[in-house]
Design a protein around this motif. Structure first.
Motif, PDB file in Angstrom:
ATOM      1  N   LYS A  68      54.710  40.699  38.292  1.00 60.98           N
ATOM      2  CA  LYS A  68      54.661  39.360  37.837  1.00 60.98           C
ATOM      3  C   LYS A  68      55.790  38.813  38.481  1.00 60.98           C
ATOM      4  CE  LYS A  68      56.950  40.011  33.414  1.00 60.98           C
ATOM      5  NZ  LYS A  68      56.633  39.852  31.912  1.00 60.98           N
ATOM      6  N   ASP A  69      55.813  37.518  38.010  1.00 65.13           N
ATOM      7  CA  ASP A  69      57.273  36.610  38.697  1.00 65.13           C
ATOM      8  C   ASP A  69      58.186  36.595  37.352  1.00 65.13           C
ATOM      9  OD1 ASP A  69      58.592  34.466  40.652  1.00 65.13           O
ATOM     10  OD2 ASP A  69      58.565  33.757  38.674  1.00 65.13           O
ATOM     11  N   TYR A  70      59.502  36.762  37.665  1.00 63.38           N
ATOM     12  CA  TYR A  70      60.409  36.702  36.499  1.00 63.38           C
ATOM     13  C   TYR A  70      61.587  36.089  37.067  1.00 63.38           C
ATOM     14  CZ  TYR A  70      63.678  37.899  32.954  1.00 63.38           C
ATOM     15  OH  TYR A  70      64.518  37.779  31.907  1.00 63.38           O
ATOM     16  N   GLN A  71      61.850  34.728  36.766  1.00 61.23           N
ATOM     17  CA  GLN A  71      62.935  34.070  37.308  1.00 61.23           C
ATOM     18  C   GLN A  71      63.213  33.859  38.807  1.00 61.23           C
ATOM     19  OE1 GLN A  71      66.456  35.748  34.976  1.00 61.23           O
ATOM     20  NE2 GLN A  71      65.809  34.605  33.377  1.00 61.23           N
ATOM     21  N   GLY A  72      61.920  33.834  39.304  1.00 62.68           N
ATOM     22  CA  GLY A  72      61.917  33.664  40.622  1.00 62.68           C
ATOM     23  C   GLY A  72      61.770  34.949  41.767  1.00 62.68           C
ATOM     24  N   ARG A  73      61.712  36.069  40.956  1.00 62.67           N
ATOM     25  CA  ARG A  73      61.576  37.133  42.018  1.00 62.67           C
ATOM     26  C   ARG A  73      60.671  38.100  41.272  1.00 62.67           C
ATOM     27  NH1 ARG A  73      66.162  39.647  38.494  1.00 62.67           N
ATOM     28  NH2 ARG A  73      65.361  41.711  38.501  1.00 62.67           N
ATOM     29  N   GLN A  74      60.112  38.912  41.838  1.00 61.81           N
ATOM     30  CA  GLN A  74      58.725  39.780  41.496  1.00 61.81           C
ATOM     31  C   GLN A  74      59.557  40.949  40.530  1.00 61.81           C
ATOM     32  OE1 GLN A  74      56.840  41.388  45.234  1.00 61.81           O
ATOM     33  NE2 GLN A  74      55.233  39.971  44.508  1.00 61.81           N
TER      34      GLN A  74
END
Length: 136
Positions: free
Chosen positions: A87-93
């Protein structure tokens, strides 16, 4: 190339221990068909139960084996396949190990109370959604 978001059955390709901001983390590396990504499992008072369940899904039983084994034998779990979510978390995977945790009666009552327009668990009893015995 980035890894597609969503659920995957990924292969463990290594692991180890790390210190991040004075917290112990277990690093599990996963192979996604030639691309790898690490899951960081923090072992703290608040998250220890989650890390234990995730490690168990990877084939590591913390009741039978000590954590230092993961550093001493970095390929111990290699080759095992595990269901993960990217998933995406704060703009990173970010990759998370999926675990099956059945919901508690308290959690179900709270969710039902929210659906019925209230956030108070005791109100769920009054609304006939849950038994008083199920409430803390």
């Amino acid at each position: 190339m980035s890894i597609e978001y969503g659920k995957h059955n990924a292969e463990i390709c290594g692991h180890g221990l790390a210190m991040i901001n004075d917290k112990l983390a277990v690093r599990i590396s996963f192979d996604f068909g030639g691309e790898s990504m690490d899951a960081m499992l923090f072992v703290t008072e608040n998250s220890g139960h989650i890390a234990k369940a995730q490690l168990f899904r990877c084939g590591f039983d913390s009741d039978k084996t000590t954590l230092d084994t993961l550093a001493e034998q970095p390929m111990l779990l290699a080759g095992r396949r595990v269901d993960v979510n990217v998933k995406d978390y704060q703009g990173r995977q970010q990759v998370n190990i999926l675990v099956d945790n059945p919901p508690t009666p308290e959690l179900i009552a709270r969710a039902q109370a929210i659906l019925r327009g209230t956030t108070e668990p005791k109100a769920a009893v009054a609304a006939g959604v849950a038994d008083d015995d199920d409430m803390p």
